[in-house]
Design an enzyme around this catalytic site. Structure first.
Site, mmCIF file in Angstrom:
data_model
loop_
_atom_site.group_PDB
_atom_site.id
_atom_site.type_symbol
_atom_site.label_atom_id
_atom_site.label_comp_id
_atom_site.label_asym_id
_atom_site.label_seq_id
_atom_site.Cartn_x
_atom_site.Cartn_y
_atom_site.Cartn_z
ATOM 1 N N ASN A 9 -8.999 8.083 13.495
ATOM 2 C CA ASN A 9 -9.336 7.080 14.503
ATOM 3 C C ASN A 9 -8.567 5.804 14.159
ATOM 4 O O ASN A 9 -8.892 5.134 13.186
ATOM 5 C CB ASN A 9 -10.863 6.847 14.449
ATOM 6 C CG ASN A 9 -11.301 5.701 15.339
ATOM 7 O OD1 ASN A 9 -10.542 5.219 16.171
ATOM 8 N ND2 ASN A 9 -12.551 5.262 15.161
ATOM 9 N N TRP A 10 -7.557 5.518 14.969
ATOM 10 C CA TRP A 10 -6.709 4.361 14.670
ATOM 11 C C TRP A 10 -7.325 3.050 15.147
ATOM 12 O O TRP A 10 -6.734 1.987 14.978
ATOM 13 C CB TRP A 10 -5.316 4.552 15.288
ATOM 14 C CG TRP A 10 -4.478 5.570 14.583
ATOM 15 C CD1 TRP A 10 -4.815 6.286 13.466
ATOM 16 C CD2 TRP A 10 -3.147 5.987 14.932
ATOM 17 N NE1 TRP A 10 -3.787 7.115 13.102
ATOM 18 C CE2 TRP A 10 -2.745 6.957 13.986
ATOM 19 C CE3 TRP A 10 -2.262 5.641 15.950
ATOM 20 C CZ2 TRP A 10 -1.497 7.572 14.028
ATOM 21 C CZ3 TRP A 10 -1.018 6.255 16.000
ATOM 22 C CH2 TRP A 10 -0.639 7.207 15.052
ATOM 23 N N LYS A 11 -8.460 3.115 15.795
ATOM 24 C CA LYS A 11 -9.156 1.910 16.286
ATOM 25 C C LYS A 11 -8.161 1.002 17.012
ATOM 26 O O LYS A 11 -7.208 1.490 17.614
ATOM 27 C CB LYS A 11 -9.850 1.191 15.126
ATOM 28 C CG LYS A 11 -10.728 2.141 14.305
ATOM 29 C CD LYS A 11 -11.661 1.453 13.378
ATOM 30 C CE LYS A 11 -12.390 2.498 12.557
ATOM 31 N NZ LYS A 11 -13.490 1.952 11.802
ATOM 32 N N HIS A 96 -19.005 6.020 19.108
ATOM 33 C CA HIS A 96 -18.689 5.488 17.779
ATOM 34 C C HIS A 96 -19.621 4.309 17.488
ATOM 35 O O HIS A 96 -19.970 3.539 18.380
ATOM 36 C CB HIS A 96 -17.225 5.044 17.738
ATOM 37 C CG HIS A 96 -16.750 4.744 16.362
ATOM 38 N ND1 HIS A 96 -17.032 3.547 15.728
ATOM 39 C CD2 HIS A 96 -16.056 5.494 15.464
ATOM 40 C CE1 HIS A 96 -16.514 3.575 14.509
ATOM 41 N NE2 HIS A 96 -15.921 4.749 14.319
ATOM 42 N N GLU A 98 -19.120 1.526 16.238
ATOM 43 C CA GLU A 98 -18.602 0.195 16.610
ATOM 44 C C GLU A 98 -18.852 -0.071 18.095
ATOM 45 O O GLU A 98 -19.058 -1.217 18.496
ATOM 46 C CB GLU A 98 -17.102 0.095 16.257
ATOM 47 C CG GLU A 98 -16.920 -0.026 14.749
ATOM 48 C CD GLU A 98 -15.581 0.451 14.234
ATOM 49 O OE1 GLU A 98 -14.662 0.694 15.036
ATOM 50 O OE2 GLU A 98 -15.455 0.593 12.997
ATOM 51 N N GLU A 168 -21.604 9.848 11.039
ATOM 52 C CA GLU A 168 -20.967 8.682 10.425
ATOM 53 C C GLU A 168 -22.032 7.646 10.075
ATOM 54 O O GLU A 168 -22.413 6.828 10.931
ATOM 55 C CB GLU A 168 -19.973 8.062 11.402
ATOM 56 C CG GLU A 168 -18.847 8.973 11.803
ATOM 57 C CD GLU A 168 -17.604 8.176 12.154
ATOM 58 O OE1 GLU A 168 -16.579 8.380 11.518
ATOM 59 O OE2 GLU A 168 -17.689 7.321 13.055
ATOM 60 N N GLY A 174 -15.795 1.890 6.939
ATOM 61 C CA GLY A 174 -14.933 0.744 6.609
ATOM 62 C C GLY A 174 -15.422 -0.067 5.427
ATOM 63 O O GLY A 174 -14.950 -1.174 5.196
ATOM 64 N N SER A 214 -15.374 6.105 5.175
ATOM 65 C CA SER A 214 -14.559 5.878 3.975
ATOM 66 C C SER A 214 -14.037 7.171 3.347
ATOM 67 O O SER A 214 -13.986 7.283 2.120
ATOM 68 C CB SER A 214 -15.344 5.027 2.956
ATOM 69 O OG SER A 214 -15.683 3.777 3.531
ATOM 70 N N GLY A 235 -11.128 6.686 9.523
ATOM 71 C CA GLY A 235 -10.646 5.424 10.084
ATOM 72 C C GLY A 235 -9.485 4.887 9.258
ATOM 73 O O GLY A 235 -8.341 5.307 9.404
ATOM 74 N N GLY A 236 -9.795 3.979 8.345
ATOM 75 C CA GLY A 236 -8.771 3.258 7.574
ATOM 76 C C GLY A 236 -7.689 4.151 6.981
ATOM 77 O O GLY A 236 -6.496 3.849 7.098
HETATM 78 C C1 PEP Z 1 -14.479 5.514 11.554
HETATM 79 O O1 PEP Z 1 -14.143 4.478 12.079
HETATM 80 O O2 PEP Z 1 -14.834 6.468 12.259
HETATM 81 C C2 PEP Z 1 -14.445 5.611 10.106
HETATM 82 C C3 PEP Z 1 -15.019 6.627 9.536
HETATM 83 O O3 PEP Z 1 -13.817 4.577 9.429
HETATM 84 P P1 PEP Z 1 -13.465 4.537 7.853
HETATM 85 O O4 PEP Z 1 -12.858 5.859 7.484
HETATM 86 O O5 PEP Z 1 -12.498 3.407 7.710
HETATM 87 O O6 PEP Z 1 -14.751 4.294 7.130
#
Ligand code: PEP
Length: 252
Positions: A9-11, A96, A98, A168, A174, A214, A235-236
């Site tokens: 997920n590049w957000k 998600h 967010e 999640e 994050g 993470s 994500g990251g």
């Molecule tokens: C996400 O945004 O779905 C996620 C899991 O982010 P991260 O891997 O950065 O925690």
């Protein structure tokens, strides 16, 4: 056998050229990863070019969200699930944390988006997860089952073939703080049980449940050693081709 899915997920990151560069850098690095489905979710404006440039590769493209609407019309700022498909997306992420947290998305909206995604022929990655407070109060399971009940209400058994659940925990997104493999496994097993009870044992067994929060190349082995973890939503660590390919190329 459930085929693992590794989704990035590049957000709201990357210009168009950065998105193309990352996708093209990723392509050869994961070319032999036929043990899993590889998905990346760029911003809406990059989906078309990224999916064009990845055509013929084993990397599929996802939208990060879609409209609750199912027909075109006067809805400024919205993008239909069918429009995502039209520009090359084959998956969409909905619910998600967010979006729930910063855009007040409700389970009813997640449900409409999920239905719209399925009706448009997309595979829908439906996210659910508890906050730290909710976990500490002992309500993690009830929060997750309520989100999934609401988000998936009205879907038929055949619709569920197009659903992937992403667990999640909000406190792990994050933050660099990952759920332990055991904590994740416990929730994944719970989710599978809920599906088996609500639908059928076969439906529960077939459901792919991704862990997100993470995930990095160095914690994949622990997570993927768990029987009910079928991949990751990242994500990251998905923003760089090298780290994402390290996650994709992990084989259990
Ligand atoms: C996400 O945004 O779905 C996620 C899991 O982010 P991260 O891997 O950065 O925690």
């Amino acid at each position: 056998m459930r085929k693992p899915v590794i989704a990035g997920n590049w957000k709201m990151y990357k210009t168009l050229s950065e998105a193309v560069d990352t996708a093209l850098a990723l392509k050869p690095l994961v070319a032999n990863a036929n043990h899993c489905e590889v998905v990346i979710a760029p911003v809406f404006t990059a989906i078309k070019i990224v999916s064009d440039r990845l055509e013929g590769s084993n990397i599929k493209v996802a939208g990060q969200d879609c409209s609750t609407q199912t027909e075109e019309g006067a809805h400024t700022g919205e993008v239909l699930a069918s429009m995502l498909r039209d520009v090359g997306a084959r998956y969409v992420i909905v619910g998600h944390s967010e979006r729930r947290q910063f855009y007040s998305e409700t389970d009813a909206e997640v449900n409409k988006k999920t239905q719209a995604g399925v009706a448009s022929g997309l595979t829908v990655i439906v996210c659910a997860g508890e906050t730290l407070d909710q976990r500490e109060q002992g309500s993690a399971e009830s929060v997750v089952s309520q989100q999934l009940n609401g988000g998936l209400s009205g879907l038929t058994a055949s619709d569920l073939d197009r659903i992937i659940v992403a667990y999640e925990p909000v406190w792990a997104i994050g933050t660099g703080r990952t759920a332990t493999p055991e904590q994740a496994q416990e929730m994944h097993a719970f989710i599978r049980r809920v599906f088996a009870e609500r639908h059928s044992k076969e439906t529960g067994e077939a459901l792919r449940i991704l862990y997100g929060g993470s995930v990095k190349p160095d914690n994949m082995a622990g997570l993927m050693s768990q029987p009910d973890i079928d991949g990751a939503l990242v994500g990251g660590a998905s923003l760089k081709a090298e780290s994402f390919s390290g996650i994709v190329n992990y084989r259990r």
